[in-house]
Write an enzyme that holds these catalytic residues in place. Structure first.
Site, PDB file in Angstrom:
ATOM      1  CB  SER A   1      -0.975   0.011   1.182  1.00  0.00           C
ATOM      2  OG  SER A   1      -0.300   0.188   2.397  1.00  0.00           O
TER       3      SER A   1
ATOM      4  CG  HIS B   1       9.795   1.643  11.818  1.00  0.00           C
ATOM      5  ND1 HIS B   1      10.000   0.283  11.765  1.00  0.00           N
ATOM      6  CD2 HIS B   1       9.497   1.932  13.104  1.00  0.00           C
ATOM      7  CE1 HIS B   1       9.843  -0.226  12.978  1.00  0.00           C
ATOM      8  NE2 HIS B   1       9.533   0.751  13.803  1.00  0.00           N
TER       9      HIS B   1
ATOM     10  CD  GLU C   1      21.820   1.219  16.117  1.00  0.00           C
ATOM     11  OE1 GLU C   1      21.316   0.920  17.198  1.00  0.00           O
ATOM     12  OE2 GLU C   1      22.490   2.251  15.929  1.00  0.00           O
TER      13      GLU C   1
ATOM     14  CD  GLU D   1       2.956   3.001   7.647  1.00  0.00           C
ATOM     15  OE1 GLU D   1       3.500   2.449   6.674  1.00  0.00           O
ATOM     16  OE2 GLU D   1       2.589   2.371   8.659  1.00  0.00           O
TER      17      GLU D   1
HETATM   18  C1  GRF Z   1       3.895  -0.601   6.760  1.00  0.00           C
HETATM   19  O1  GRF Z   1       3.251  -0.468   8.008  1.00  0.00           O
HETATM   20  C2  GRF Z   1       5.313  -0.129   6.844  1.00  0.00           C
HETATM   21  O2  GRF Z   1       5.486   0.948   7.705  1.00  0.00           O
HETATM   22  C3  GRF Z   1       6.023  -1.336   7.384  1.00  0.00           C
HETATM   23  O3  GRF Z   1       5.403  -2.429   6.773  1.00  0.00           O
HETATM   24  C4  GRF Z   1       4.072  -2.070   6.385  1.00  0.00           C
HETATM   25  C5  GRF Z   1       3.985  -2.288   4.920  1.00  0.00           C
HETATM   26  O4  GRF Z   1       2.696  -2.078   4.420  1.00  0.00           O
HETATM   27  N1  GRF Z   1       7.437  -1.232   7.145  1.00  0.00           N
HETATM   28  P1  GRF Z   1       2.470  -1.998   2.853  1.00  0.00           P
HETATM   29  O5  GRF Z   1       3.068  -3.254   2.244  1.00  0.00           O
HETATM   30  O6  GRF Z   1       3.138  -0.763   2.347  1.00  0.00           O
HETATM   31  O7  GRF Z   1       0.982  -1.955   2.685  1.00  0.00           O
END
Ligand code: GRF
Length: 204
Positions: free
Chosen positions: A12, A102, A136, A167
Site C-alpha cells: 500500500s 517504519h 543499524e 504513512e
Molecule cells: C507498513 O506499516 C510499513 O510501515 C512497514 O510495513 C508495512 C507495509 O505495508 N514497514 P504496505 O506493504 O506498504 O501496505
C-alpha cells in the site's frame, strides 16, 4: 530521476507513491507472492522477484538484489514494507539514497509489532517515520514523522489503520523532497531546504 521500490507484501505504501506520481522505474520483491506485485503490474510498472529463499546466505541474496537495483540505476531506493534485515554492507552501498518507512515514532519502537507494543506500553501517541537507511536497523536520520493519537478503544488493527493513513501521506512527501534535492543529511539529522514541517500531527 527514478525510484526503485522494494516490497515484501501488500504494497500500500508503494501504491501511495504511484498515486503521488512518483517516477517508479520498477518494483522488486523478495517474495513471489507479494500482493503489491500484481498492483504494480496492473499499473504498468515493471516488477521483478529476487527470492531470498533461493540463496544460502544473506550476502548472496543481497548481491543478486543489488545487481537488479543497479541495472536500473535509480536515484533512490525506497523500502516499502520490505521485510528483510539488510547487512551493513548493503546499507553502506546505498547510503544517502535509500529510504524506509517504519510504523512507529522512531527512536521509539524499532523492530516488529509496533502497534501491539504501543498499546501495551500505554502510549498516548504513536505514528510513523520515514528515515534514511543506515547499518543499524530502524535508526537512520529521520526525514519526516507523523503522530497520531492512541485512543482508549484502539485495538492493534484500528491503530495500525490510523498509522497507515499517515504513512501514505509522509512517504510520498519524503520521496518528493529527495527527488527535488531538498534533503540535507547533517550528522544524524535531516534538514529540509525550505523548512517544511518534518513532524505532522494528525487528529484523525
Ligand atoms: C507498513 O506499516 C510499513 O510501515 C512497514 O510495513 C508495512 C507495509 O505495508 N514497514 P504496505 O506493504 O506498504 O501496505
Amino acid at each position: 530521476m527514478s525510484v526503485v521500490v522494494l516490497i515484501s507484501g501488500r504494497g500500500s505504501n508503494m501504491e501511495a507513491l504511484l498515486d503521488a506520481q512518483v517516477p517508479v522505474s520498477a518494483v522488486l520483491s523478495n517474495r513471489a507472492d507479494a500482493k503489491g506485485l500484481a498492483i504494480a503490474a496492473a499499473r504498468g510498472v515493471p516488477t521483478a522477484v529476487v527470492e531470498h529463499q533461493r540463496f544460502s546466505t544473506r550476502e548472496a541474496f543481497e548481491h543478486a538484489l543489488g545487481q537488479e537495483i543497479d541495472r536500473l540505476a535509480p536515484r533512490l531506493v525506497a523500502l516499502a514494507g520490505f521485510m528483510r534485515i539488510l547487512t551493513p554492507a548493503f546499507a553502506r552501498r546505498y547510503a544517502g539514497r535509500m529510504l524506509n518507512i517504519h510504523p512507529s515514532l522512531l527512536p521509539e519502537l524499532p523492530g516488529l509489532h509496533t502497534h501491539e507494543r504501543a498499546l501495551a506500553a500505554g502510549a498516548a501517541k504513536h505514528g510513523c517515520t520515514v528515515h534514511f537507511v543506515t547499518a543499524e536497523l530502524d535508526h537512520g536520520p529521520i526525514v519526516i514523522q507523523a503522530e497520531v493519537p492512541v485512543r482508549a478503544s484502539d485495538t492493534a488493527a484500528t491503530l495500525a489503520a490510523r498509522v497507515l493513513r499517515q504513512e501514505h501521506v509522509i512517504y510520498p512527501r519524503a520521496v518528493r523532497w529527495f527527488l527535488d534535492d531538498r534533503l540535507v543529511i547533517e550528522g544524524d539529522k535531516v534538514r529540509v531546504k525550505g523548512n517544511d514541517a518534518q513532524v505532522l500531527a494528525s487528529s484523525d
